[in-house]
Design a protein around this motif. Structure first.
Motif, PDB file in Angstrom:
ATOM      1  N   GLU A 136      53.320  46.842 -10.420  1.00  0.00           N
ATOM      2  CA  GLU A 136      53.351  48.273 -10.057  1.00  0.00           C
ATOM      3  C   GLU A 136      52.894  49.149 -11.221  1.00  0.00           C
ATOM      4  O   GLU A 136      52.082  50.050 -11.064  1.00  0.00           O
ATOM      5  N   VAL A 137      53.462  48.871 -12.396  1.00  0.00           N
ATOM      6  CA  VAL A 137      53.270  49.785 -13.520  1.00  0.00           C
ATOM      7  C   VAL A 137      51.961  49.507 -14.267  1.00  0.00           C
ATOM      8  O   VAL A 137      51.286  50.424 -14.718  1.00  0.00           O
ATOM      9  N   MET A 138      51.594  48.224 -14.381  1.00  0.00           N
ATOM     10  CA  MET A 138      50.418  47.872 -15.197  1.00  0.00           C
ATOM     11  C   MET A 138      49.163  47.683 -14.356  1.00  0.00           C
ATOM     12  O   MET A 138      48.054  47.629 -14.895  1.00  0.00           O
ATOM     13  N   GLY A 139      49.343  47.539 -13.042  1.00  0.00           N
ATOM     14  CA  GLY A 139      48.193  47.348 -12.162  1.00  0.00           C
ATOM     15  C   GLY A 139      47.888  45.867 -11.960  1.00  0.00           C
ATOM     16  O   GLY A 139      48.355  45.013 -12.718  1.00  0.00           O
ATOM     17  N   LYS A 140      47.074  45.587 -10.929  1.00  0.00           N
ATOM     18  CA  LYS A 140      46.813  44.188 -10.542  1.00  0.00           C
ATOM     19  C   LYS A 140      45.849  43.481 -11.470  1.00  0.00           C
ATOM     20  O   LYS A 140      45.719  42.258 -11.430  1.00  0.00           O
ATOM     21  N   ASP A 141      45.153  44.263 -12.304  1.00  0.00           N
ATOM     22  CA  ASP A 141      44.118  43.649 -13.138  1.00  0.00           C
ATOM     23  C   ASP A 141      44.673  42.927 -14.364  1.00  0.00           C
ATOM     24  O   ASP A 141      43.972  42.120 -14.977  1.00  0.00           O
ATOM     25  N   VAL A 142      45.921  43.240 -14.737  1.00  0.00           N
ATOM     26  CA  VAL A 142      46.504  42.536 -15.888  1.00  0.00           C
ATOM     27  C   VAL A 142      47.069  41.204 -15.391  1.00  0.00           C
ATOM     28  O   VAL A 142      47.970  41.180 -14.563  1.00  0.00           O
ATOM     29  N   PRO A 143      46.499  40.071 -15.850  1.00  0.00           N
ATOM     30  CA  PRO A 143      46.964  38.783 -15.340  1.00  0.00           C
ATOM     31  C   PRO A 143      48.405  38.484 -15.770  1.00  0.00           C
ATOM     32  O   PRO A 143      48.810  38.807 -16.881  1.00  0.00           O
ATOM     33  N   GLN A 144      49.148  37.861 -14.860  1.00  0.00           N
ATOM     34  CA  GLN A 144      50.535  37.501 -15.157  1.00  0.00           C
ATOM     35  C   GLN A 144      50.733  36.010 -14.914  1.00  0.00           C
ATOM     36  O   GLN A 144      50.185  35.444 -13.971  1.00  0.00           O
ATOM     37  N   VAL A 145      51.544  35.415 -15.769  1.00  0.00           N
ATOM     38  CA  VAL A 145      51.767  33.967 -15.718  1.00  0.00           C
ATOM     39  C   VAL A 145      53.271  33.706 -15.584  1.00  0.00           C
ATOM     40  O   VAL A 145      54.087  34.422 -16.174  1.00  0.00           O
ATOM     41  N   ALA A 146      53.639  32.713 -14.784  1.00  0.00           N
ATOM     42  CA  ALA A 146      55.043  32.307 -14.641  1.00  0.00           C
ATOM     43  C   ALA A 146      55.281  31.024 -15.433  1.00  0.00           C
ATOM     44  O   ALA A 146      54.513  30.064 -15.294  1.00  0.00           O
ATOM     45  N   VAL A 147      56.320  31.040 -16.264  1.00  0.00           N
ATOM     46  CA  VAL A 147      56.703  29.867 -17.057  1.00  0.00           C
ATOM     47  C   VAL A 147      58.132  29.504 -16.635  1.00  0.00           C
ATOM     48  O   VAL A 147      59.044  30.313 -16.772  1.00  0.00           O
ATOM     49  N   PHE A 148      58.296  28.304 -16.088  1.00  0.00           N
ATOM     50  CA  PHE A 148      59.556  27.927 -15.451  1.00  0.00           C
ATOM     51  C   PHE A 148      60.475  27.136 -16.383  1.00  0.00           C
ATOM     52  O   PHE A 148      60.004  26.276 -17.137  1.00  0.00           O
ATOM     53  N   ASP A 149      61.787  27.404 -16.284  1.00  0.00           N
ATOM     54  CA  ASP A 149      62.775  26.616 -17.048  1.00  0.00           C
ATOM     55  C   ASP A 149      62.812  25.160 -16.584  1.00  0.00           C
ATOM     56  O   ASP A 149      63.222  24.273 -17.323  1.00  0.00           O
ATOM     57  N   THR A 150      62.435  24.954 -15.315  1.00  0.00           N
ATOM     58  CA  THR A 150      62.581  23.628 -14.715  1.00  0.00           C
ATOM     59  C   THR A 150      61.331  22.752 -14.846  1.00  0.00           C
ATOM     60  O   THR A 150      61.444  21.531 -14.734  1.00  0.00           O
ATOM     61  N   SER A 151      60.150  23.358 -15.058  1.00  0.00           N
ATOM     62  CA  SER A 151      58.913  22.591 -14.834  1.00  0.00           C
ATOM     63  C   SER A 151      58.749  21.409 -15.796  1.00  0.00           C
ATOM     64  O   SER A 151      58.260  20.351 -15.391  1.00  0.00           O
ATOM     65  N   PHE A 152      59.206  21.568 -17.049  1.00  0.00           N
ATOM     66  CA  PHE A 152      59.055  20.475 -18.023  1.00  0.00           C
ATOM     67  C   PHE A 152      59.734  19.188 -17.523  1.00  0.00           C
ATOM     68  O   PHE A 152      59.286  18.085 -17.816  1.00  0.00           O
ATOM     69  N   HIS A 153      60.806  19.361 -16.757  1.00  0.00           N
ATOM     70  CA  HIS A 153      61.591  18.193 -16.321  1.00  0.00           C
ATOM     71  C   HIS A 153      61.058  17.537 -15.052  1.00  0.00           C
ATOM     72  O   HIS A 153      61.642  16.562 -14.570  1.00  0.00           O
ATOM     73  N   GLN A 154      59.947  18.069 -14.516  1.00  0.00           N
ATOM     74  CA  GLN A 154      59.407  17.488 -13.286  1.00  0.00           C
ATOM     75  C   GLN A 154      58.826  16.092 -13.508  1.00  0.00           C
ATOM     76  O   GLN A 154      58.508  15.389 -12.557  1.00  0.00           O
ATOM     77  N   THR A 155      58.707  15.685 -14.790  1.00  0.00           N
ATOM     78  CA  THR A 155      58.218  14.331 -15.080  1.00  0.00           C
ATOM     79  C   THR A 155      59.336  13.285 -15.020  1.00  0.00           C
ATOM     80  O   THR A 155      59.069  12.091 -15.173  1.00  0.00           O
ATOM     81  N   MET A 156      60.583  13.719 -14.824  1.00  0.00           N
ATOM     82  CA  MET A 156      61.682  12.743 -14.765  1.00  0.00           C
ATOM     83  C   MET A 156      61.438  11.746 -13.633  1.00  0.00           C
ATOM     84  O   MET A 156      61.015  12.144 -12.537  1.00  0.00           O
ATOM     85  N   PRO A 157      61.733  10.464 -13.889  1.00  0.00           N
ATOM     86  CA  PRO A 157      61.581   9.493 -12.798  1.00  0.00           C
ATOM     87  C   PRO A 157      62.706   9.663 -11.759  1.00  0.00           C
ATOM     88  O   PRO A 157      63.754  10.229 -12.068  1.00  0.00           O
ATOM     89  N   ALA A 158      62.468   9.152 -10.564  1.00  0.00           N
ATOM     90  CA  ALA A 158      63.452   9.303  -9.479  1.00  0.00           C
ATOM     91  C   ALA A 158      64.823   8.768  -9.890  1.00  0.00           C
ATOM     92  O   ALA A 158      65.851   9.333  -9.525  1.00  0.00           O
ATOM     93  N   LYS A 159      64.856   7.685 -10.691  1.00  0.00           N
ATOM     94  CA  LYS A 159      66.161   7.120 -11.064  1.00  0.00           C
ATOM     95  C   LYS A 159      66.968   8.108 -11.904  1.00  0.00           C
ATOM     96  O   LYS A 159      68.186   8.058 -11.940  1.00  0.00           O
ATOM     97  N   ALA A 160      66.298   9.042 -12.581  1.00  0.00           N
ATOM     98  CA  ALA A 160      67.009  10.016 -13.413  1.00  0.00           C
ATOM     99  C   ALA A 160      67.399  11.268 -12.620  1.00  0.00           C
ATOM    100  O   ALA A 160      68.387  11.908 -12.933  1.00  0.00           O
ATOM    101  N   TYR A 161      66.605  11.610 -11.601  1.00  0.00           N
ATOM    102  CA  TYR A 161      66.921  12.865 -10.900  1.00  0.00           C
ATOM    103  C   TYR A 161      67.666  12.673  -9.584  1.00  0.00           C
ATOM    104  O   TYR A 161      68.094  13.623  -8.967  1.00  0.00           O
ATOM    105  N   THR A 162      67.795  11.422  -9.144  1.00  0.00           N
ATOM    106  CA  THR A 162      68.430  11.206  -7.842  1.00  0.00           C
ATOM    107  C   THR A 162      69.951  11.195  -7.954  1.00  0.00           C
ATOM    108  O   THR A 162      70.512  10.497  -8.797  1.00  0.00           O
ATOM    109  N   TYR A 163      70.601  11.971  -7.120  1.00  0.00           N
ATOM    110  CA  TYR A 163      72.063  11.946  -7.034  1.00  0.00           C
ATOM    111  C   TYR A 163      72.488  10.876  -6.036  1.00  0.00           C
ATOM    112  O   TYR A 163      71.827  10.687  -5.002  1.00  0.00           O
TER     113      TYR A 163
END
Ligand code: ADP
Length: 399
Positions: A136-163
């Motif tokens: 709204e304030v800066m306009g659509k032309d200024v690119p924005q990037v999302a950096v997630f707290d979770t994304s680094f851990h998406q490489t965990m194998p299923a044995k580590a993330y499965t409950y």
């Protein structure tokens, strides 16, 4: 390139303006009480004075506008105009299984972040509000990037993330370990590889992020293979005020006995537990150190429980990776508390960890605190999530 890094909460907004190439920070600050009054603390790092006053901030839009106004003003400014801000990088808490890395924000990305709201009902809506306010304030032309707290851990194998619950809850509802603090674990593991002078692909690292919230991450070849937080940031280690791992049977017992509903119970587990709950003194490790030194047994017990959990988690991750080259301590407690680091490493003598007391007493910089003959390198690395967000943003926008 100058990147505005934004960490938006429901009534707050933290920011830094950074050049990721030189790592220079031009200004940083915090808007608070958005929607219920308003306060802005803006700190220019070019010698100009700090602005620290109540101002009217009905929504995040006014907060962003106020930040940009200060950033470009004669009295408190660090840039001549908004045009000098090339991109915005946002911390976003939950990316679910949709995001394994940082991304340029598009309409589809906004939709996917919205779809993750059930996983982080307090955080993701606030992050979306922050993104919308910048558009709204800066306009659509200024690119924005999302950096997630979770994304680094998406490489965990299923044995580590499965409950170990009926698998349909994963298939239908994506109930699994996600992990958090990913930006911090990624940043310090990269720095560790630089300090060790080895390619990260060849390293087995364990990163201990110990602050108000704490989590540990096993990083093999630069990839997260396990981490202590789970579906939410409530579990794993005991934290400042969060309980960490707990038998759900105990939760049921307490709820039945005291007539708590689930929200009241979760409030206790999130806000009144951890080292605060055990000690009855404080969630702050400095207070606990002082109380324990004055003979407060429960403060000493709280510290013991914390150190013990860190040590046994590090032991578990060493087994998970079949070895460890270096252990990293970071965040408020990890960077500052020599006694906590020493107590944890005491448990790890069997791994050949040996602490150099003099190095361990130093502060505020990247440090090697192991002795020359220690089999495992012990590192203290101040985390810098804002810089990591700015670096990701520059890389993605530069493409
Ligand atoms: P957050 O998880 O909110 O980002 P931080 O990483 O800033 O928190 O850590 C804050 C915590 O760091 C404080 O609550 C305190 O327990 C701890 N801490 C900060 N300085 C010291 C110190 N000198 N000694 C021991 N603990 C410290």
């Amino acid at each position: 390139m100058k990147v505005l890094v934004i960490n938006a909460g429901s009534s707050s907004l933290k920011y830094q303006l950074i050049d990721p190439a030189t790592e220079e920070v031009f200004a940083k600050g915090l808007c608070e009480r958005i929607g219920i009054g308003g306060h802005l603390k803006h700190t220019p790092l070019n010698g100009k004075p700090v602005f620290d006053e109540d101002i009217d901030l009905p929504t995040h839009n006014e907060a962003i506008a106020a930040v940009l106004d200060k950033m470009t003003s004669e009295a408190y400014g660090v840039v001549a105009s908004m045009k000098e801000i090339d991109a915005v990088g946002h911390r976003v808490v939950h990316g679910g299984e949709s995001f394994a890395s940082s991304v340029l924000i598009t309409d589809e990305v906004m939709k996917a972040i919205e779809d993750c709201i059930p996983f982080a009902p307090l955080h993701n809506p606030a992050n979306l509000t922050g993104i919308n306010a910048c558009t709204e304030v800066m306009g659509k032309d200024v690119p924005q990037v999302a950096v997630f707290d979770t994304s680094f851990h998406q490489t965990m194998p299923a044995k580590a993330y499965t409950y170990a619950i009926p698998h349909e809850y994963y298939d239908n509802d994506k109930i699994r370990r996600y992990g958090f603090h990913g930006t911090s674990h990624r940043y310090v593991s990269g720095r560790a590889a630089e300090m060790l002078g080895k390619p990260i692909e060849e390293l087995k690292l364990i990163s201990c992020h110990m602050g108000n919230g704490s989590s540990i991450c096993a990083i093999e070849g630069g990839k997260s293979v396990d981490t202590s937080m789970g579906f939410t940031p409530l579990v794993g280690l005991p934290m400042g005020t969060r309980c960490g791992q707990l038998d759900t049977g105990a939760v049921q017992f307490i709820m039945n006995k005291y007539g708590f509903n689930i929200d009241e119970m979760l409030n206790i587990l999130n806000k009144k537990s951890g080292v605060l709950g055990i000690s009855g003194v404080s969630s702050d490790f400095r207070d606990l150190d002082n109380a324990a030194a004055d003979g407060n047994d429960r403060a000493a017990l709280a510290l013991d429980v914390f150190n013990y959990w860190v040590a046994k988690t590090v032991g578990g991750y060493t087994a998970a990776m079949n070895g460890v080259d270096a252990i990293i301590f970071t965040a408020g407690v990890g960077e500052n508390s020599a006694s906590t680091r020493a107590a944890i490493c005491e448990y790890l003598g069997y791994l050949g960890c040996s602490v150099d007391a003099e190095q361990n007493s130093k502060r505020g910089e990247d440090l090697v605190i192991s002795t020359a003959d220690s089999k495992v390198k012990l590192l203290v690395i101040p985390t810098n999530e804002e810089l990591m967000i700015a670096m990701d943003t520059a890389e993605i926008v530069g493409k």
